[in-house]
Design a protein around this motif. Structure first.
Motif, short mmCIF file in Angstrom:
data_model
loop_
_atom_site.label_atom_id
_atom_site.label_comp_id
_atom_site.label_asym_id
_atom_site.label_seq_id
_atom_site.Cartn_x
_atom_site.Cartn_y
_atom_site.Cartn_z
N SER A 37 78.88 65.48 48.79
CA SER A 37 78.54 65.99 50.11
C SER A 37 78.99 67.43 50.32
CB SER A 37 79.21 65.13 51.18
OG SER A 37 78.90 63.76 50.99
N TRP A 38 78.30 68.08 51.24
CA TRP A 38 78.71 69.38 51.75
C TRP A 38 78.98 69.25 53.25
CZ3 TRP A 38 80.10 73.34 48.82
CH2 TRP A 38 79.63 73.40 47.50
N ILE A 39 80.10 69.82 53.64
CA ILE A 39 80.56 69.78 55.03
C ILE A 39 81.09 71.17 55.36
CG2 ILE A 39 82.27 68.73 56.58
CD1 ILE A 39 82.13 66.28 54.54
N TRP A 49 78.69 67.97 59.21
CA TRP A 49 78.15 67.44 57.96
C TRP A 49 76.82 68.11 57.66
CZ3 TRP A 49 73.77 64.29 56.95
CH2 TRP A 49 73.75 63.70 55.67
N ILE A 50 76.62 68.54 56.41
CA ILE A 50 75.41 69.25 56.02
C ILE A 50 74.44 68.34 55.27
CG2 ILE A 50 74.49 71.17 54.66
CD1 ILE A 50 77.24 72.55 55.04
N GLY A 51 74.96 67.59 54.29
CA GLY A 51 74.09 66.72 53.51
C GLY A 51 74.77 66.24 52.26
N TYR A 52 74.05 65.41 51.50
CA TYR A 52 74.62 64.92 50.24
C TYR A 52 73.53 64.72 49.19
CZ TYR A 52 73.10 60.14 51.57
OH TYR A 52 72.37 59.03 51.93
N SER A 58 69.21 61.06 44.83
CA SER A 58 68.60 61.10 46.16
C SER A 58 69.38 62.05 47.07
CB SER A 58 68.58 59.70 46.78
OG SER A 58 69.91 59.23 46.94
N THR A 59 68.68 62.66 48.00
CA THR A 59 69.33 63.60 48.92
C THR A 59 69.06 63.20 50.36
OG1 THR A 59 67.37 65.04 48.81
CG2 THR A 59 69.21 65.56 47.34
N TYR A 60 69.98 63.61 51.21
CA TYR A 60 69.82 63.38 52.65
C TYR A 60 70.52 64.51 53.37
CZ TYR A 60 69.45 61.01 57.11
OH TYR A 60 69.13 60.69 58.40
N ARG A 68 66.39 74.10 56.27
CA ARG A 68 66.95 75.25 55.54
C ARG A 68 67.85 74.83 54.38
NH1 ARG A 68 70.42 78.73 57.99
NH2 ARG A 68 71.20 77.28 59.58
N THR A 69 68.00 73.53 54.15
CA THR A 69 69.00 73.03 53.20
C THR A 69 68.38 72.41 51.97
OG1 THR A 69 70.48 72.54 55.07
CG2 THR A 69 71.01 71.54 52.95
N SER A 70 69.03 72.67 50.84
CA SER A 70 68.67 72.01 49.59
C SER A 70 69.94 71.76 48.80
CB SER A 70 67.70 72.86 48.77
OG SER A 70 67.42 72.25 47.53
N ILE A 71 70.12 70.53 48.33
CA ILE A 71 71.25 70.19 47.47
C ILE A 71 70.70 69.68 46.14
CG2 ILE A 71 73.30 68.75 47.19
CD1 ILE A 71 73.56 68.67 50.23
N SER A 72 71.20 70.24 45.08
CA SER A 72 70.77 69.86 43.73
C SER A 72 71.99 69.65 42.86
CB SER A 72 69.86 70.95 43.15
OG SER A 72 70.56 72.19 43.07
N ARG A 73 71.76 69.24 41.60
CA ARG A 73 72.89 68.99 40.72
C ARG A 73 72.55 69.36 39.29
NH1 ARG A 73 72.93 62.33 40.28
NH2 ARG A 73 70.93 62.14 39.18
N ASP A 74 73.62 69.61 38.53
CA ASP A 74 73.52 69.81 37.09
C ASP A 74 74.46 68.80 36.46
OD1 ASP A 74 73.70 70.62 34.44
OD2 ASP A 74 73.58 72.74 34.91
N THR A 75 73.91 67.71 36.00
CA THR A 75 74.76 66.63 35.50
C THR A 75 75.49 67.02 34.21
OG1 THR A 75 72.87 65.66 34.34
CG2 THR A 75 73.33 64.84 36.55
N SER A 76 74.93 67.95 33.46
CA SER A 76 75.58 68.36 32.21
C SER A 76 76.87 69.15 32.47
CB SER A 76 74.62 69.20 31.36
OG SER A 76 74.35 70.44 31.98
#
Length: 126
Positions: A37-39, A49-52, A58-60, A68-76
Motif C-alpha cells: 500500500s501507499w499512504i 490512503w492512496i491505494g494498493y 490486482s490494484t485498488y 491520477r494514480t497507478s501502482i505497479s510492481r517489479d517482482t524481480s
C-alpha cells in the motif's frame, strides 16, 4: 522483520508526475493476503490512503485519487511503485509504503498494517 524503504525525488513541479518506489526486504511481494500500500500524510492533516497492489497483482485505488494514480510492481526486485500524475501543491505530503495483511475466513476478516517504511517527504512546488 520485514523492512520497507521508500525512494524517489523530494521535489516535484506542478503538473508533473510523482514517482516513488518502495523496496521490500524479503521476497514476499507476490504472497497472497499481502496488499502493498501507499499512504500519505499532508502537513497538519491525518493519514490518507492512496491505494494498493495485491500479491496477485490486482490494484485498488482511493476513489478521490483514482484518475491520477497507478501502482505497479517489479517482482524481480521486490519493489512496487506509485505514480501520481498532474500533481499540485495539495499533493505535498509525507508518503509511506506499508504492508497490509488481510485475511477472511467465512464472514470474519482480519487486517493489519504491521510494517511501514519510514516515510519520504515530497513537496510539489515550482
Amino acid at each position: 522483520q520485514v523492512q520497507l524503504q521508500e525512494s524517489g525525488p523530494g521535489l516535484v513541479k506542478p503538473s508533473q508526475t510523482l514517482s516513488l518506489t518502495c523496496t521490500v526486504s524479503e521476497n514476499s511481494i507476490t504472497t497472497n493476503y499481502y496488499y502493498w500500500s501507499w499512504i500519505r500524510q499532508p502537513p497538519g492533516k491525518g493519514l490518507e490512503w492512496i491505494g494498493y497492489i495485491g500479491g496477485s497483482g490486482s490494484t485498488y485505488y482511493s476513489p478521490s485519487l483514482k484518475s491520477r494514480t497507478s501502482i505497479s510492481r517489479d517482482t524481480s526486485k521486490n519493489q512496487f511503485t506509485l505514480q501520481l500524475t498532474s500533481v499540485t501543491p495539495e499533493d505535498t505530503a509525507v508518503y509511506f509504503c506499508a504492508r497490509l495483511y488481510y485475511f477472511c475466513s467465512g464472514t470474519r476478516c482480519y487486517g493489519e498494517y504491521k510494517y511501514w517504511g519510514q516515510g519520504t517527504q515530497v513537496t510539489v512546488s515550482s
